[in-house]
Design a protein around this motif. Structure first.
Motif, PDB file in Angstrom:
ATOM      1  N   ALA A 178      22.873  30.730  22.213  1.00  0.00           N
ATOM      2  CA  ALA A 178      22.345  32.007  22.720  1.00  0.00           C
ATOM      3  C   ALA A 178      23.247  33.162  22.269  1.00  0.00           C
ATOM      4  N   LEU A 179      24.570  32.958  22.323  1.00  0.00           N
ATOM      5  CA  LEU A 179      25.505  33.982  21.842  1.00  0.00           C
ATOM      6  C   LEU A 179      25.253  34.283  20.368  1.00  0.00           C
ATOM      7  N   LYS A 180      25.065  33.223  19.590  1.00  0.00           N
ATOM      8  CA  LYS A 180      24.814  33.395  18.145  1.00  0.00           C
ATOM      9  C   LYS A 180      23.509  34.169  17.913  1.00  0.00           C
ATOM     10  N   LEU A 181      22.469  33.799  18.662  1.00  0.00           N
ATOM     11  CA  LEU A 181      21.170  34.465  18.504  1.00  0.00           C
ATOM     12  C   LEU A 181      21.223  35.934  18.924  1.00  0.00           C
ATOM     13  N   LEU A 182      22.138  36.244  19.856  1.00  0.00           N
ATOM     14  CA  LEU A 182      22.288  37.629  20.321  1.00  0.00           C
ATOM     15  C   LEU A 182      23.246  38.437  19.443  1.00  0.00           C
ATOM     16  N   GLY A 183      23.688  37.814  18.343  1.00  0.00           N
ATOM     17  CA  GLY A 183      24.468  38.563  17.354  1.00  0.00           C
ATOM     18  C   GLY A 183      25.964  38.341  17.344  1.00  0.00           C
ATOM     19  N   SER A 184      26.461  37.404  18.148  1.00  0.00           N
ATOM     20  CA  SER A 184      27.903  37.140  18.164  1.00  0.00           C
ATOM     21  C   SER A 184      28.327  36.388  16.900  1.00  0.00           C
ATOM     22  N   LYS A 185      29.194  37.011  16.127  1.00  0.00           N
ATOM     23  CA  LYS A 185      29.650  36.374  14.878  1.00  0.00           C
ATOM     24  C   LYS A 185      30.879  35.498  15.097  1.00  0.00           C
ATOM     25  N   HIS A 186      31.596  35.751  16.202  1.00  0.00           N
ATOM     26  CA  HIS A 186      32.884  35.076  16.388  1.00  0.00           C
ATOM     27  C   HIS A 186      32.900  34.078  17.551  1.00  0.00           C
ATOM     28  N   ALA A 187      31.733  33.823  18.138  1.00  0.00           N
ATOM     29  CA  ALA A 187      31.679  32.892  19.277  1.00  0.00           C
ATOM     30  C   ALA A 187      32.040  31.480  18.833  1.00  0.00           C
ATOM     31  N   GLU A 188      32.768  30.778  19.697  1.00  0.00           N
ATOM     32  CA  GLU A 188      33.089  29.369  19.471  1.00  0.00           C
ATOM     33  C   GLU A 188      32.531  28.562  20.637  1.00  0.00           C
ATOM     34  N   HIS A 189      32.085  27.358  20.335  1.00  0.00           N
ATOM     35  CA  HIS A 189      31.651  26.452  21.401  1.00  0.00           C
ATOM     36  C   HIS A 189      32.918  25.861  22.025  1.00  0.00           C
ATOM     37  N   LEU A 190      33.114  26.089  23.337  1.00  0.00           N
ATOM     38  CA  LEU A 190      34.340  25.659  24.012  1.00  0.00           C
ATOM     39  C   LEU A 190      34.004  24.730  25.184  1.00  0.00           C
ATOM     40  N   PRO A 191      33.744  23.450  24.895  1.00  0.00           N
ATOM     41  CA  PRO A 191      33.423  22.504  25.970  1.00  0.00           C
ATOM     42  C   PRO A 191      34.591  22.389  26.958  1.00  0.00           C
ATOM     43  N   GLY A 192      34.256  22.340  28.246  1.00  0.00           N
ATOM     44  CA  GLY A 192      35.276  22.273  29.288  1.00  0.00           C
ATOM     45  C   GLY A 192      36.257  21.132  29.100  1.00  0.00           C
ATOM     46  N   TYR A 193      35.755  19.981  28.658  1.00  0.00           N
ATOM     47  CA  TYR A 193      36.630  18.811  28.475  1.00  0.00           C
ATOM     48  C   TYR A 193      37.677  19.071  27.387  1.00  0.00           C
ATOM     49  N   GLU A 194      37.237  19.657  26.264  1.00  0.00           N
ATOM     50  CA  GLU A 194      38.164  19.946  25.168  1.00  0.00           C
ATOM     51  C   GLU A 194      39.193  21.003  25.573  1.00  0.00           C
ATOM     52  N   VAL A 195      38.731  22.036  26.277  1.00  0.00           N
ATOM     53  CA  VAL A 195      39.640  23.102  26.729  1.00  0.00           C
ATOM     54  C   VAL A 195      40.676  22.528  27.697  1.00  0.00           C
ATOM     55  N   THR A 196      40.226  21.662  28.605  1.00  0.00           N
ATOM     56  CA  THR A 196      41.138  21.042  29.573  1.00  0.00           C
ATOM     57  C   THR A 196      42.193  20.204  28.860  1.00  0.00           C
ATOM     58  N   LYS A 197      41.759  19.409  27.886  1.00  0.00           N
ATOM     59  CA  LYS A 197      42.717  18.591  27.121  1.00  0.00           C
ATOM     60  C   LYS A 197      43.739  19.467  26.396  1.00  0.00           C
ATOM     61  N   LYS A 198      43.255  20.541  25.776  1.00  0.00           N
ATOM     62  CA  LYS A 198      44.155  21.447  25.046  1.00  0.00           C
ATOM     63  C   LYS A 198      45.127  22.133  25.995  1.00  0.00           C
ATOM     64  N   LEU A 199      44.664  22.458  27.206  1.00  0.00           N
ATOM     65  CA  LEU A 199      45.549  23.083  28.188  1.00  0.00           C
ATOM     66  C   LEU A 199      46.603  22.103  28.694  1.00  0.00           C
ATOM     67  N   CYS A 200      46.236  20.853  28.842  1.00  0.00           N
ATOM     68  CA  CYS A 200      47.216  19.825  29.235  1.00  0.00           C
ATOM     69  C   CYS A 200      48.254  19.643  28.131  1.00  0.00           C
ATOM     70  N   ASP A 201      47.800  19.662  26.896  1.00  0.00           N
ATOM     71  CA  ASP A 201      48.699  19.548  25.742  1.00  0.00           C
ATOM     72  C   ASP A 201      49.648  20.755  25.692  1.00  0.00           C
ATOM     73  N   LEU A 202      49.088  21.948  25.874  1.00  0.00           N
ATOM     74  CA  LEU A 202      49.894  23.177  25.891  1.00  0.00           C
ATOM     75  C   LEU A 202      50.912  23.137  27.034  1.00  0.00           C
ATOM     76  N   SER A 203      50.475  22.711  28.208  1.00  0.00           N
ATOM     77  CA  SER A 203      51.359  22.637  29.373  1.00  0.00           C
ATOM     78  C   SER A 203      52.484  21.639  29.150  1.00  0.00           C
ATOM     79  N   ASN A 204      52.158  20.547  28.491  1.00  0.00           N
ATOM     80  CA  ASN A 204      53.158  19.526  28.158  1.00  0.00           C
ATOM     81  C   ASN A 204      54.226  20.091  27.221  1.00  0.00           C
ATOM     82  N   LYS A 205      53.784  20.841  26.215  1.00  0.00           N
ATOM     83  CA  LYS A 205      54.714  21.402  25.212  1.00  0.00           C
ATOM     84  C   LYS A 205      55.511  22.581  25.749  1.00  0.00           C
TER      85      LYS A 205
END
Length: 197
Positions: free
Chosen positions: A71-98
């Motif tokens: 929907a973001l893409k169809l509304l003209g967003s050129k820079h939108a990324e798909h950010l699934p909650g599971y992937e974001v959570t994993k990346k935040l755990c990795d960031l918190s660990n580091k």
């Protein structure tokens, strides 16, 4: 930048910039919250005004669901990324660990939270899980609410993963935005993925 889908605002933000923003927020001991947005929450915002206010008051709302991303893409967003909650959570755990950020979990069941703690500690050796709490499945008293807020703030966590499910977690984060000194992220069913359930 924010894009409006019906009456529902979503941020166009990359995963890298999201992580940078959360890391920046962690230095200032202030309250922020992030909504992980999908079709269910979009429909909730259409029908329920209190949910729409809670969602649109978030510091950031990310496109968890693939249809929201398109929907973001169809509304003209050129820079939108798909950010699934599971992937974001994993990346935040990795960031918190580091970066030695302290994290906590609010919601889900005691059994789930124990499994989450065990699984994350196995994967991220330096991860500091400083708060876990499974609230009862009923409306809390003012005294209980006050105690929870106090315990979360005493734990000095940087990130609180809120696992109450939609729409409850968004309403809870909105209600506690100016009471808690951490960044809240509503992850809902991601708790079941983290626990292995």
């Amino acid at each position: 930048m924010r894009t409006k889908i019906i009456s529902y605002f979503i941020n166009e933000i990359s995963l890298n910039n999201l992580l940078k923003k959360i890391l920046y927020w962690s230095k200032y001991n202030r309250s922020h919250y992030i909504c992980v947005s999908n079709v269910h929450s979009c429909i909730e915002s259409f029908w329920k005004n209190d949910f729409k206010i809670a969602h649109n008051s978030a510091n950031i709302a990310i496109p968890d669901g693939r249809p929201i991303f398109w929907a973001l893409k169809l509304l003209g967003s050129k820079h939108a990324e798909h950010l699934p909650g599971y992937e974001v959570t994993k990346k935040l755990c990795d960031l918190s660990n580091k970066k030695k950020l302290k994290i906590g979990f609010y919601g889900s069941t005691n059994e789930n939270l124990k499994k989450i703690q065990k699984n994350l500690k196995k994967k991220y050796k330096q991860l500091k899980i400083k708060y876990i709490h499974s609230p009862p499945f009923r409306t809390l008293s003012k005294l209980e609410e006050k105690k929870i807020v106090s315990e979360i703030n005493k734990s000095k966590i940087d990130i609180l993963f809120v696992c109450l499910g939609c729409p409850k977690q968004e309403l809870w984060m909105y209600k506690h935005k100016n009471k808690l000194k951490c960044t809240m992220l509503g992850i809902g069913a991601v708790a079941d993925f983290l626990s292995g359930n």
